[in-house]
Write a protein that holds these residues in place. Sequence first.
Motif, short mmCIF file in Angstrom:
data_model
loop_
_atom_site.label_atom_id
_atom_site.label_comp_id
_atom_site.label_asym_id
_atom_site.label_seq_id
_atom_site.Cartn_x
_atom_site.Cartn_y
_atom_site.Cartn_z
N SER A 1 -1.80 -15.35 11.25
CA SER A 1 -2.18 -15.06 9.86
C SER A 1 -2.13 -13.56 9.59
N ILE A 2 -1.69 -13.20 8.38
CA ILE A 2 -1.63 -11.78 8.02
C ILE A 2 -3.03 -11.20 7.78
N THR A 3 -4.05 -12.07 7.83
CA THR A 3 -5.43 -11.58 7.71
C THR A 3 -6.12 -11.49 9.06
N THR A 4 -5.37 -11.71 10.14
CA THR A 4 -5.95 -11.61 11.48
C THR A 4 -6.47 -10.20 11.72
N ASN A 5 -7.68 -10.11 12.19
CA ASN A 5 -8.35 -8.83 12.39
C ASN A 5 -7.50 -7.84 13.20
N SER A 6 -7.41 -6.63 12.68
CA SER A 6 -6.78 -5.49 13.35
C SER A 6 -5.25 -5.48 13.32
N TYR A 7 -4.66 -6.42 12.65
CA TYR A 7 -3.20 -6.43 12.58
C TYR A 7 -2.69 -5.62 11.39
N TRP B 1 -4.72 -5.92 7.76
CA TRP B 1 -5.33 -7.25 7.64
C TRP B 1 -6.35 -7.34 6.49
N ARG B 2 -6.84 -6.15 6.05
CA ARG B 2 -7.79 -6.15 4.94
C ARG B 2 -7.10 -6.01 3.59
N GLY B 3 -5.80 -5.71 3.62
CA GLY B 3 -5.05 -5.48 2.39
C GLY B 3 -4.89 -4.03 2.02
N ASN B 4 -5.34 -3.12 2.87
CA ASN B 4 -5.14 -1.69 2.64
C ASN B 4 -3.68 -1.33 2.92
N THR B 5 -3.14 -0.41 2.13
CA THR B 5 -1.74 -0.02 2.27
C THR B 5 -1.59 1.43 2.73
N TYR B 6 -0.50 1.68 3.43
CA TYR B 6 -0.20 2.99 3.99
C TYR B 6 1.29 3.23 3.77
N TYR B 7 1.63 4.46 3.38
CA TYR B 7 3.03 4.74 3.05
C TYR B 7 3.53 6.01 3.71
N ASN B 8 4.83 6.01 4.01
CA ASN B 8 5.50 7.23 4.45
C ASN B 8 5.49 8.20 3.26
N SER C 1 6.38 7.63 -3.39
CA SER C 1 6.53 7.54 -4.85
C SER C 1 7.39 6.36 -5.28
N ARG C 2 8.17 5.80 -4.35
CA ARG C 2 9.09 4.70 -4.70
C ARG C 2 8.73 3.38 -4.03
N THR C 3 7.70 3.38 -3.19
CA THR C 3 7.43 2.22 -2.34
C THR C 3 6.13 1.52 -2.73
N SER C 4 6.18 0.20 -2.69
CA SER C 4 4.97 -0.60 -2.90
C SER C 4 5.01 -1.79 -1.93
N ILE C 5 3.91 -1.98 -1.23
CA ILE C 5 3.78 -3.11 -0.32
C ILE C 5 2.60 -3.95 -0.76
N SER C 6 2.82 -5.25 -0.83
CA SER C 6 1.78 -6.17 -1.25
C SER C 6 1.83 -7.41 -0.37
N ARG C 7 0.89 -8.32 -0.59
CA ARG C 7 0.86 -9.52 0.23
C ARG C 7 0.43 -10.72 -0.59
N ASP C 8 0.78 -11.90 -0.09
CA ASP C 8 0.34 -13.16 -0.66
C ASP C 8 -0.26 -13.95 0.50
N THR C 9 -1.57 -13.93 0.60
CA THR C 9 -2.21 -14.58 1.74
C THR C 9 -2.04 -16.10 1.70
N PHE D 1 4.25 -10.92 3.18
CA PHE D 1 4.05 -9.61 2.59
C PHE D 1 5.39 -9.08 2.11
N THR D 2 5.33 -8.21 1.11
CA THR D 2 6.52 -7.86 0.35
C THR D 2 6.69 -6.35 0.25
N LEU D 3 7.93 -5.93 0.29
CA LEU D 3 8.30 -4.53 0.08
C LEU D 3 9.05 -4.40 -1.23
N GLN D 4 8.67 -3.42 -2.03
CA GLN D 4 9.45 -3.07 -3.21
C GLN D 4 9.78 -1.58 -3.12
N LEU D 5 11.06 -1.27 -3.27
CA LEU D 5 11.53 0.11 -3.24
C LEU D 5 12.29 0.36 -4.55
N SER D 6 11.78 1.24 -5.36
CA SER D 6 12.35 1.44 -6.69
C SER D 6 13.40 2.55 -6.68
#
Length: 117
Positions: A28-34, A55-62, A67-75, A80-85
Amino acid sequence: QVQLQESGPGLVKPSQTLSLTCTVSGGSITTNSYYWGWIRRSPGEGLEWMGAIDWRGNTYYNPSLKSRTSISRDTSKNQFTLQLSSVTPEDTAVYYCASGTRGYVYWGQGTQVAVSS
């Protein structure tokens, strides 16, 4: 065993938004520490980490792509999804999704994306 599979269009036009989805099985993408990340390899270049969602839904970016990247998830779908504009031909690469705790242990097979008109 966690398995990841990337999906999305293989060709994107310049200035458009690239969208890729990583479908996860065996865990699961909600598994602790992943952490669930996106990495790419451009032709003739090394691996470039683009960003991740934890696993908590927090995002981190290069910072260079933030400025062009967005990462989201559907539990509900375990995806999880990448968008690069505003893509350019320089965004042509093989895109990988990967996961792990202290490092990326599990990898998808990668998907080739070309940016061209």
